[in-house]
Design an enzyme around this catalytic site. Structure first.
Site, PDB file in Angstrom:
ATOM      1  N   SER A 203       0.828  -1.205   0.000  1.00 20.71           N
ATOM      2  CA  SER A 203       0.000   0.000   0.000  1.00 20.71           C
ATOM      3  C   SER A 203       0.859   1.250   0.000  1.00 20.71           C
ATOM      4  CB  SER A 203      -0.894   0.003   1.242  1.00 20.71           C
ATOM      5  OG  SER A 203      -0.127   0.170   2.404  1.00 20.71           O
ATOM      6  N   ASP A 406       0.297  32.560  10.706  1.00 24.62           N
ATOM      7  CA  ASP A 406       1.281  31.851  11.522  1.00 24.62           C
ATOM      8  C   ASP A 406       2.529  32.714  11.689  1.00 24.62           C
ATOM      9  OD1 ASP A 406       2.861  30.024  12.835  1.00 24.62           O
ATOM     10  OD2 ASP A 406       3.209  28.769  11.078  1.00 24.62           O
ATOM     11  N   HIS A 480      -1.079  28.361  12.157  1.00 18.57           N
ATOM     12  CA  HIS A 480      -0.084  27.312  11.953  1.00 18.57           C
ATOM     13  C   HIS A 480      -0.709  25.978  11.559  1.00 18.57           C
ATOM     14  CE1 HIS A 480       3.856  25.459  12.668  1.00 18.57           C
ATOM     15  NE2 HIS A 480       3.264  24.542  13.408  1.00 18.57           N
TER      16      HIS A 480
END
Length: 555
Positions: A203, A406, A480
């Site tokens: 995967s 941020d 952020h």
């Protein structure tokens, strides 16, 4: 099967209707049309979870299975999930173990694909991301209880939240690593055990993410480590002064209404911005060199001064003001704040029991002790030097996102770092980020219908379209933690990373609501966020400790 690694949500839209304040107290009527009742929303988003047959239940995973109706304070079924400790070596009984919480997806497009979510720090728990960014249930600052998250990433893909390295959250053992290379080696040992446990071999899976993704690519083992892409939010990928002090004065000038320093302090920091060479640095984009201690401390000077103006200042989202909201993780913004008589959600005995966590471990949002051994901490070079370019060149599928509010890591500091980075045989982007980033209309949009005149009020932000395998995107009105402050934007980022949508400028609907009407591409125009030039010029009007930088995100 492919797999994809990623690291790093606004208040759940589930609560928008109930939380919206009436305008009656000022003698006005709200212009917002009534929204659907929350119970209808809950039924819509939880029905698939409650009726789905478990995908990964077997004799090996039984001991890790979480009762979806037994998670404390969560009064709805979150569906199938698995959590617990797993060794970082072939010895499954070794003391060094990482803690994970895995949520399978009911999305048919996910198949065996899996996304890894890592919070940064170093030493901060990825359960932060689960409960306040993109997990199936979220519990935001100042809210009464957990609610369903319509923007949970498990609606798109299988996702696992991993507390790492050793010493983080519930992860057990002694910290022995000295750099990111050793961290990545430990993580690969854990990941192999995880893939075997859930039969996910073959995967796909993003300073943690570049090093881990790079190590996975170096392993050349597609059975366990077939990386297909990486998404990093507000990352620490370059030299610290470049991402902070070099750009903090223009940042303060641009947001002078939020950081209203007096004339003398504003003049002083602007003078230092010039004398340190930061003004030329940002104007030319491409400059590399060491800075004096005085110049490197400019960021801290601005950060500390802001607290005299706003005692509730949040370095992760600079528009935050008082009152300081209680956080169930015990970490609201820049200030540790745990009211007497409370404790972090994941340190509660009933929660530990529900998720198979070690009862003897005292959980904290970020590790109380260093997770890197030795006096110097992490000895690794910035990931932009080699690791990020390696992942870009190998996968042609890397997204770096940045919230424009941020300050702990400033968007233009990240862009400057990118402009000093070589990938695909060239240095930096060849044109400024101006393409629009479109977040589609959806069933939770505040606007019930698209304006008949084609005026599109939805979110746009500047971005640099994919350049040689890298996309840089900024998000307006986000701090952020982009999935926390702008969940629908982050949902779109993941769709692009997973290959479900071709680009961030696409006006196609969300793949989870493919028939919802959208605008025409010609109406988008340019992105709306401040450009490098805008912020480098910076307003000249009125114008930390490193511990405050502990919640970096990456996928």
């Amino acid at each position: 099967m492919k797999w994809c690694t990623l690291a790093s949500a606004l208040l759940s839209a589930a609560g928008l209707t109930e939380a919206r304040q009436s305008l009656q107290h000022v003698g006005r009527k709200s212009p917002i049309l009534p929204r659907s009742p929350q119970h209808a929303f809950t039924d819509h988003h939880l029905a698939p979870r409650q009726s789905s047959k478990p995908k990964f239940a077997n004799s090996n995973t039984t001991s890790y299975a979480v009762n979806g109706t037994g998670i404390p304070d969560v009064d709805f079924d979150v569906g199938e999930s698995y959590s617990g400790l797993l060794s970082i070596t072939e010895d499954l009984n070794a003391a060094e173990k990482l803690f994970f919480w895995f949520f399978p997806s009911t999305n048919k497009a996910a198949e065996k694909e899996i996304t890894i979510w890592l919070n940064g720090g170093p030493g901060c728990s990825s359960l932060e991301g689960l409960i306040q960014e993109n997990g199936p249930f979220i519990w935001q600052y100042g809210t009464y209880k957990p609610v369903p998250n319509p923007w949970s990433w498990h609606h798109l893909t299988n996702i696992v939240y991993i507390e790492q390295p050793v010493g983080t959250g519930f992860a057990t053992g002694n910290a022995t690593i000295t750099d990111e290379e050793e961290l990545a080696k430990q993580f690969l040992g854990f990941w192999k055990n995880f893939m075997d446990l859930f039969a996910l071999q073959g995967s796909y899976a993003g300073m943690y993410c570049p090093y881990i993704a790079s190590a996975m690519l170096d392993a050349k083992d597609e059975t366990y480590y077939n990386v297909s892409g990486m998404l990093i939010y507000d990352p620490s990928i370059g030299e610290d002064p470049v991402q902070t002090s070099a750009v903090v004065v223009p940042f303060a000038g641009y947001y002078a209404n939020l950081m209203p320093f007096n004339n003398s302090f504003s003049a002083a920091i602007h003078e230092q911005h010039q004398s340190c060479g930061f003004a030329n640095y940002t104007a030319k984009y491409l400059h590399s060199g060491a800075f004096s201690n005085e110049c490197s401390d400019l960021f801290n000077a601005v950060f500390e001064a802001q607290f005299s103006l706003n005692p509730c200042f949040d370095i992760y989202q600079v528009a935050t003001t008082c009152p300081l909201l209680y956080d169930v993780l015990g970490f609201p913004g820049s200030i540790d704040y745990q009211p007497v008589g409370t404790q972090p959600y994941f340190n509660r005995t009933d929660v530990k029991k529900a998720i198979h966590a070690p009862m003897e471990t005292t959980w904290t949002s970020c590790a109380a002790k260093p997770v890197f051994a030795g006096k110097g901490g992490d000895q690794s070079e910035p990931s932009s030097f080699r690791k990020v370019p390696q992942v870009i060149d190998a996968t042609q599928n890397v997204i770096i996102g940045h919230g424009l509010l941020d300050m702990v890591l400033i968007a233009n500091g990240t862009l400057l770092t990118i402009q000093n980075m070589t990938w695909g045989g060239q240095l930096g982007f060849q044109s400024a980020p101006r393409d629009p980033f479109y977040v589609p209309y959806h069933s939770l949009s505040l606007a019930d219908d698209i304006n008949e005149k084609g005026v599109d009020p939805t979110r746009l932000a500047t971005m640099a379209a994919a350049g040689r395998g890298l996309t840089y995107v900024t998000v307006d009105l986000s701090g952020h933690m982009i999935p926390q402050y702008a969940p629908s934007a982050a949902f779109r980022h993941l769709e692009v990373l997973l290959g479900r949508v071709e680009s961030l400028s696409s006006v196609k609907a969300f793949t989870t609501e493919p028939d919802y009407p959208q605008v025409e591409a010609k109406s988008l125009g340019n992105g709306t966020g401040p450009s490098m030039v805008d912020v480098s010029a910076g307003g000249k009007g009125k114008g930390v400790t490193r511990r405050a930088m502990r919640r970096r995100r990456c996928l």
